[in-house]
Scaffold this motif. Structure first.
Motif, PDB file in Angstrom:
ATOM      1  N   UNK A 167       8.706 -67.993 -45.291  1.00 52.05           N
ATOM      2  CA  UNK A 167       7.304 -67.644 -45.483  1.00 52.05           C
ATOM      3  C   UNK A 167       7.079 -66.137 -45.419  1.00 52.05           C
ATOM      4  N   UNK A 168       7.637 -65.499 -44.400  1.00 48.28           N
ATOM      5  CA  UNK A 168       7.377 -64.064 -44.242  1.00 48.28           C
ATOM      6  C   UNK A 168       8.066 -63.267 -45.349  1.00 48.28           C
ATOM      7  N   UNK A 169       9.274 -63.712 -45.734  1.00 44.65           N
ATOM      8  CA  UNK A 169       9.982 -63.019 -46.821  1.00 44.65           C
ATOM      9  C   UNK A 169       9.227 -63.185 -48.133  1.00 44.65           C
ATOM     10  N   UNK A 170       8.673 -64.368 -48.329  1.00 42.51           N
ATOM     11  CA  UNK A 170       7.955 -64.694 -49.568  1.00 42.51           C
ATOM     12  C   UNK A 170       6.780 -63.733 -49.815  1.00 42.51           C
ATOM     13  N   UNK A 171       5.999 -63.473 -48.776  1.00 45.40           N
ATOM     14  CA  UNK A 171       4.828 -62.609 -48.958  1.00 45.40           C
ATOM     15  C   UNK A 171       5.244 -61.192 -49.354  1.00 45.40           C
ATOM     16  N   UNK A 172       6.268 -60.675 -48.701  1.00 46.87           N
ATOM     17  CA  UNK A 172       6.720 -59.314 -49.019  1.00 46.87           C
ATOM     18  C   UNK A 172       7.216 -59.238 -50.460  1.00 46.87           C
ATOM     19  N   UNK A 173       7.981 -60.250 -50.872  1.00 46.03           N
ATOM     20  CA  UNK A 173       8.536 -60.254 -52.232  1.00 46.03           C
ATOM     21  C   UNK A 173       7.423 -60.362 -53.270  1.00 46.03           C
ATOM     22  N   UNK A 174       6.504 -61.297 -53.059  1.00 41.95           N
ATOM     23  CA  UNK A 174       5.435 -61.511 -54.039  1.00 41.95           C
ATOM     24  C   UNK A 174       4.593 -60.247 -54.213  1.00 41.95           C
ATOM     25  N   UNK A 175       4.175 -59.689 -53.103  1.00 44.39           N
ATOM     26  CA  UNK A 175       3.282 -58.535 -53.171  1.00 44.39           C
ATOM     27  C   UNK A 175       3.956 -57.358 -53.876  1.00 44.39           C
ATOM     28  N   UNK A 176       5.216 -57.098 -53.547  1.00 43.92           N
ATOM     29  CA  UNK A 176       5.895 -55.969 -54.179  1.00 43.92           C
ATOM     30  C   UNK A 176       6.147 -56.208 -55.656  1.00 43.92           C
ATOM     31  N   UNK A 177       6.451 -57.458 -56.016  1.00 46.19           N
ATOM     32  CA  UNK A 177       6.647 -57.765 -57.431  1.00 46.19           C
ATOM     33  C   UNK A 177       5.346 -57.530 -58.190  1.00 46.19           C
ATOM     34  N   UNK A 178       4.249 -57.988 -57.604  1.00 44.82           N
ATOM     35  CA  UNK A 178       2.934 -57.786 -58.220  1.00 44.82           C
ATOM     36  C   UNK A 178       2.651 -56.294 -58.410  1.00 44.82           C
ATOM     37  N   UNK A 179       2.896 -55.514 -57.375  1.00 45.68           N
ATOM     38  CA  UNK A 179       2.679 -54.066 -57.477  1.00 45.68           C
ATOM     39  C   UNK A 179       3.588 -53.472 -58.541  1.00 45.68           C
ATOM     40  N   UNK A 180       4.795 -54.010 -58.632  1.00 44.39           N
ATOM     41  CA  UNK A 180       5.753 -53.539 -59.630  1.00 44.39           C
ATOM     42  C   UNK A 180       5.216 -53.713 -61.040  1.00 44.39           C
ATOM     43  N   UNK A 181       4.656 -54.876 -61.330  1.00 41.96           N
ATOM     44  CA  UNK A 181       4.117 -55.122 -62.672  1.00 41.96           C
ATOM     45  C   UNK A 181       2.948 -54.177 -62.921  1.00 41.96           C
ATOM     46  N   UNK A 182       2.116 -53.997 -61.894  1.00 39.53           N
ATOM     47  CA  UNK A 182       0.946 -53.144 -62.074  1.00 39.53           C
ATOM     48  C   UNK A 182       1.321 -51.668 -62.228  1.00 39.53           C
ATOM     49  N   UNK A 183       2.525 -51.322 -61.789  1.00 42.84           N
ATOM     50  CA  UNK A 183       2.950 -49.927 -61.908  1.00 42.84           C
ATOM     51  C   UNK A 183       3.466 -49.584 -63.305  1.00 42.84           C
ATOM     52  N   UNK A 184       3.674 -50.623 -64.145  1.00 46.35           N
ATOM     53  CA  UNK A 184       4.241 -50.347 -65.471  1.00 46.35           C
ATOM     54  C   UNK A 184       3.196 -49.638 -66.336  1.00 46.35           C
ATOM     55  N   UNK A 185       3.603 -48.561 -66.949  1.00 48.47           N
ATOM     56  CA  UNK A 185       2.706 -47.769 -67.791  1.00 48.47           C
ATOM     57  C   UNK A 185       2.160 -48.618 -68.947  1.00 48.47           C
TER      58      UNK A 185
END
Lengths: 293, 265
Positions: A167-185
């Motif tokens: 559970x705790x690993x899941x939240x960190x992974x999801x949030x960073x992946x989401x931020x990753x997509x949003x960081x794409x130019x």
């Protein structure tokens, strides 16, 4: 490191492919030439010295009950350990293996669920509108608060511990992946559309590779919190594992074993992060070359 | 096309383009020049299908591309070369070049690879096929981007101030390269810039835009024969056309500057 590497850049402007292995060796060579390994070593020695002086020589207040480095290392490398845990006893490896196995399972499930979820959330705004508030409400809940529900949900201790870790690993992974997509130019999406991409091409050829740097940052964080949650879980309920070993040794007044388990945890945690970084470098040659040279 | 675009941020209408009417011939190198914020990029984005327009129509080859009620779909017949460059950093030069034909299913992998190698070779980029964009110079990146566009055989190449951030020396090399590509292919090019000299040196027809709201102020037919090279820059015809354009633009630049002053005050 940057300036020392600058002249090297010229060599790669040609057709030559650089392998990851040679890049790795090159980095090690640079690292050994820099003062960093030696300052690192000095820092470790000073820390050990402080530990030794405060616990075993001067016996400072607050420190006098703690096991010192001599007793810890004597126990750790003893063929006949007083408390039954050393590098020569199979129990030591049994504890390590149980913990590692749990982390691998939890981390694996968290990655398999979290990365696609994060990618979708970043890619489709409507999907994000549905899911993001839920994620943001659940994410700050401390892992320990989930313990009762975990016990109600899962039969047995094993599944509950893995569930909490996951559970705790899941939240960190999801949030960073989401931020990753949003960081794409935005220009990359536009260029991809211009070039005739269908949605599946955008997802697999733009969204996924574009988010990879953030995904790997997320995976490193997620590995860290996975170990954190695992040890907490094992302390509460477990028969094996490094967390259990720490707590059990405390109850049984086997203090050197506590430190043995702690140092072991630190080393394995560090190694697991290093493995993720290494896989990241392999998958993101474009990024590795950009930042390494 | 004749286009009006009104932006509506916080209720205050900003008329970005006002009844902007122009026709680009097939195979024409059309340059639009104007001060910053005059709506050049707005127009280009509407053609590319990234933005909608408020009223008016844009046609491509007689077919309606977009109107006040219909946004254009982005597609490989109108490829944009972006201001900041948009080569995918996670793909090598060769993978970038083959991207279009592969996702469109127009070519098999081996075929696309061969075509890309040939085209990149013709453009003098043979040595960097397997490099990533971060490993090559910005000038090379821009050339690769043009090659990537050409791989799709677009009806029109939309260039959004592609050489804006380059130093003067690199710029002249890039201009020569683009002129070579144009002379060899005679693709229709819609090029926007705020650099007058660039506009006249490259274009067959130059549209000078007014400051916001963007209107066409002057159309200059550049009758300097092709192929052109740097010697054109000191020719009499070039200088007189430049003088003509400067006059038109200077007035606009001044107005834009004064408008900016007012906005700040």
């Amino acid at each position: 490191m940057q300036t020392a590497a600058m002249p090297k850049r010229q060599e790669f402007s040609g057709d030559a492919e650089i392998s990851s292995a040679s890049l790795f060796l090159y980095r090690i060579k640079l690292w050994l030439k820099s003062p960093r390994p030696y300052t690192m070593f000095t820092g470790l020695v000073l820390f050990g010295l402080f530990w030794w002086l405060s616990t075993e020589v001067l016996k400072l207040p607050r420190f006098e009950k703690l096991p010192g480095p001599v007793s810890v290392f004597r126990e750790w490398f003893s063929k006949n350990p007083a408390y039954g845990i050393s590098i020569y006893t199979p129990e030591y490896y049994e504890h390590i293996w149980k913990s590692v196995l749990r982390v691998i399972q939890a981390f694996g499930i968290a990655t398999l669920l979290g990365v696609p979820l994060g990618l979708f959330m970043g890619w489709r705004k409507t999907f994000k509108d549905y899911t993001f508030p839920i994620l943001e409400t659940l994410r700050p809940i401390p892992m320990l608060a989930w313990v009762p529900l975990a016990i109600l949900m899962w039969p047995g201790r094993e599944a509950a511990i893995i569930y909490l870790t996951c559970l705790s690993a899941f939240f960190a992974t999801t949030l960073n992946t989401l931020l990753g997509v949003e960081s794409i130019d935005e220009a990359y999406f536009r260029a991809a559309l211009c070039l005739g991409s269908k949605p599946r091409h955008i997802f697999f050829r733009i969204v996924f590779p574009g988010a990879l740097p953030f995904i790997f940052t997320g995976l490193q964080i997620s590995m860290g919190v996975a170990w954190f949650s695992l040890v907490a879980g094992e302390m509460l309920a477990g028969e094996y594992g490094l967390g259990y070993l720490i707590w059990n040794s405390f109850i049984l007044v086997q203090y050197p074993v506590i430190v043995i388990a702690m140092v072991t945890l630190g080393s394995i945690g560090w190694a697991s992060s290093a493995i993720i970084r290494f896989v990241g470098t392999l998958l993101m040659k474009w990024k590795a070359r950009e930042t390494a040279l | 096309m004749n286009v009006t675009k009104i932006y509506d941020p916080d209720g205050a209408n900003v008329l970005a383009l006002d009844d902007c009417c122009m026709e680009i011939q097939a195979g024409e190198f059309c340059v639009m020049v104007g001060p910053s914020g005059c709506g050049k990029t707005t127009l280009l984005n509407a053609i590319a299908g990234f933005h909608d327009i408020t009223s008016g129509e844009i046609h491509l080859d007689g077919e309606l591309l977009c109107s006040g009620t219909r946004m254009a779909d982005p597609g490989a017949d109108r490829i944009v070369v972006f201001q900041q460059g948009a080569l995918f950093p996670w793909y090598t030069v060769l993978e970038n070049a083959t991207y279009g034909p592969l996702v469109q299913g127009k070519m098999a992998k081996a075929e696309a690879r061969k075509a890309a190698e040939e085209l990149l070779g013709d453009m003098g980029l043979k040595g960097i096929l397997h490099n990533y964009p971060s490993e090559i110079s910005s000038g090379m990146r821009r050339r690769v981007e043009i090659a990537r566009a050409m791989m799709n055989d677009p009806k029109v190449l939309l260039m959004d101030e592609p050489y804006r951030a380059m130093d003067a020396l690199t710029k002249t090399v890039m201009h020569k390269h683009l002129l070579d590509v144009y002379d060899a292919t005679h693709k229709t090019i819609f090029f926007i810039t705020h650099d007058l000299e660039e506009a006249i040196f490259l274009g067959s027809r130059v549209y000078v835009m007014t400051t916001r709201p963007g209107r066409i102020k002057k159309v200059i037919d550049v009758d300097i024969p092709r192929p052109r090279d740097f010697r054109v820059l000191s020719s009499e015809r070039y200088l007189s056309l430049k003088g003509e354009a400067i006059e038109a633009v200077h007035e606009e630049a001044k107005r834009a500057f004064e408008a900016g002053e007012r906005e700040l005050a």
